[in-house]
Design a protein around this motif. Structure first.
Motif, short mmCIF file in Angstrom:
data_model
loop_
_atom_site.label_atom_id
_atom_site.label_comp_id
_atom_site.label_asym_id
_atom_site.label_seq_id
_atom_site.Cartn_x
_atom_site.Cartn_y
_atom_site.Cartn_z
N ARG A 96 -19.18 72.97 44.57
CA ARG A 96 -20.11 72.29 43.68
C ARG A 96 -19.47 72.07 42.30
NH1 ARG A 96 -25.52 73.18 45.27
NH2 ARG A 96 -25.59 73.15 47.56
N ARG A 97 -20.06 71.14 41.55
CA ARG A 97 -19.74 71.00 40.14
C ARG A 97 -21.02 71.16 39.34
NH1 ARG A 97 -16.79 66.33 38.40
NH2 ARG A 97 -16.09 65.87 40.52
N GLN A 124 -18.04 71.63 31.86
CA GLN A 124 -18.29 71.33 33.27
C GLN A 124 -17.34 72.15 34.12
OE1 GLN A 124 -17.79 67.54 36.12
NE2 GLN A 124 -19.52 67.33 34.70
N VAL A 141 -15.84 72.71 37.95
CA VAL A 141 -15.66 72.21 39.31
C VAL A 141 -15.11 73.37 40.12
CG1 VAL A 141 -14.63 70.43 40.75
CG2 VAL A 141 -15.13 69.93 38.35
N HIS A 142 -15.95 73.93 40.98
CA HIS A 142 -15.62 75.16 41.72
C HIS A 142 -15.35 74.80 43.17
CE1 HIS A 142 -15.31 79.37 42.44
NE2 HIS A 142 -16.47 79.50 43.08
N LEU A 201 -12.05 64.46 35.64
CA LEU A 201 -13.24 64.94 36.34
C LEU A 201 -13.76 63.93 37.35
CD1 LEU A 201 -15.23 66.62 33.41
CD2 LEU A 201 -14.14 67.78 35.35
N LEU A 236 -12.11 64.17 40.82
CA LEU A 236 -12.09 65.44 41.55
C LEU A 236 -13.27 65.57 42.50
CD1 LEU A 236 -11.04 68.11 38.88
CD2 LEU A 236 -9.64 67.13 40.71
N ASP A 237 -12.99 66.02 43.69
CA ASP A 237 -14.03 66.31 44.68
C ASP A 237 -14.11 67.83 44.85
OD1 ASP A 237 -15.70 66.64 46.83
OD2 ASP A 237 -14.48 65.49 48.25
N PRO A 238 -15.22 68.45 44.43
CA PRO A 238 -15.30 69.91 44.52
C PRO A 238 -15.21 70.44 45.95
CG PRO A 238 -17.44 68.95 43.97
CD PRO A 238 -16.43 67.85 43.86
N THR A 255 -10.50 76.45 40.82
CA THR A 255 -11.59 76.12 39.91
C THR A 255 -11.04 75.48 38.65
OG1 THR A 255 -12.83 78.03 40.72
CG2 THR A 255 -13.56 77.07 38.63
#
Length: 322
Positions: A21-22, A43, A45-46, A75, A78-80, A86
């Motif tokens: 998720r982000r 923000q 991004v995990h 950002l 990026l696809d979490p 992270t």
């Protein structure tokens, strides 16, 4: 087949970000006289898969807009669900300065001379402390985005401790036109982060309070390359990028007179010691003095000021290894 154990959630401030998720959040800084709160925008991004924890920040100086756009574009790409590790993104660190287009905070302190800060110190010290505890202390690597100051523009370049092998690997992966060995300054984010065990790259490109597309493009590509080098994303280059020129020494050419400056030197230009870089003229067009290179190297910075006084810095030249 054993069931895959999901990656633990990432804790920051009052929230927990689940793997894959982000999430955006706001960390409280101070309150205005109107009663409105001022927060640090973050923000996270995990990624679903394990990997390094990295931060990228911009606008530690409130007049530096290039890095804010770099963070936005990074950002957006990026696809979490595909990220390994992270990323913590802080697009505007000096929120109060950025709102006013001012390099410094309202207390006139330079935030990049206020680290690691203190929870009950000056306003700059409190912002620095918040950034250290909520961001830096959770990360292994950081990328700090900057631009030139005081009507100066910079060639895209990485400034870092090139004597540290791991930091130099990261700088090489960024692949800016030049990577410059830069000593650590007390109170800087780089110095404080190193004391906390993080490796930090400082990216310099473009001019303050401008959105230079070439500086943004090089920054976005460089950050993406570092994330790929760390194994967090897939490679971004089909072919290996041009290696950075390495510089261990640099210096400014200073004006030896006062006048209207007409610079001929371009960013990225290779110059030789004694080479003509431009000239100074009086208000009637009479040439007052020429400007010459004081060393051989690459032009990595130049003033954009039309009028200079004797002693002003006009051209920044980095000596580069063959």
């Amino acid at each position: 087949m054993p069931r895959r154990v999901p990656r633990p959630s990432f804790e920051i401030g009052p929230v927990r970000v689940r793997a894959g998720r982000r999430q955006s959040l706001s960390l409280p800084i101070t309150r205005l006289v109107t009663g409105a709160d001022v927060d640090l925008p973050v923000q996270v991004v995990h990624g679903r898969e394990d990997g390094p924890t990295v931060w990228v920040d911009a606008a530690i100086h409130g007049d530096e807009a290039v890095g804010v756009e770099v963070v936005r574009q990074v950002l957006a790409g990026l696809d979490p669900k595909a990220l390994r590790g992270t990323l913590i993104a802080v697009p505007i660190v000096n929120v109060l300065g950025f709102m006013n287009g001012n390099r410094y905070l309202p207390d006139r302190r330079d935030l990049n001379r206020s680290f690691p800060g203190a929870p009950r110190g000056s306003l700059a010290g409190r912002v620095a402390h918040l950034f250290m505890t909520e961001v830096v202390d959770k990360c292994e690597v950081g990328i700090d985005l900057h631009t030139g100051s005081d009507r100066r523009t910079n060639l895209p370049q990485i400034r870092a401790d090139l004597e540290d092998a791991r930091t130099r690997e990261l700088a090489a992966a960024f692949a800016a036109p030049v990577m410059l060995h830069a000593r650590l300054r007390d109170g800087s984010l780089r110095h404080a982060a190193r004391e906390h065990g993080a490796k930090v790259l400082l990216y310099e490109a473009g001019e303050a309070w401008r959105m230079d597309p070439w500086a943004i493009d090089a920054g976005v590509l460089g950050v993406r390359r570092v994330l790929a080098f760390l194994g967090m994303t897939d490679p971004v280059d089909e072919e290996p990028p041009q290696p950075s020129a390495v510089s261990w020494r640099s210096g400014w050419v200073r004006s030896r007179g006062t006048g209207m400056l007409h610079l001929e030197a371009r960013l990225g230009q290779h110059v030789s010691e004694g080479e003509r870089l431009g000239g100074l003229f009086d208000s009637f067009g009479k040439r007052v003095r020429l400007v010459h290179a004081n060393r051989t190297g690459v032009v990595v910075g130049r003033t954009e000021a039309p009028l200079v006084n004797s002693g002003d810095a006009v051209v920044h030249i980095a000596e580069v290894d063959d």
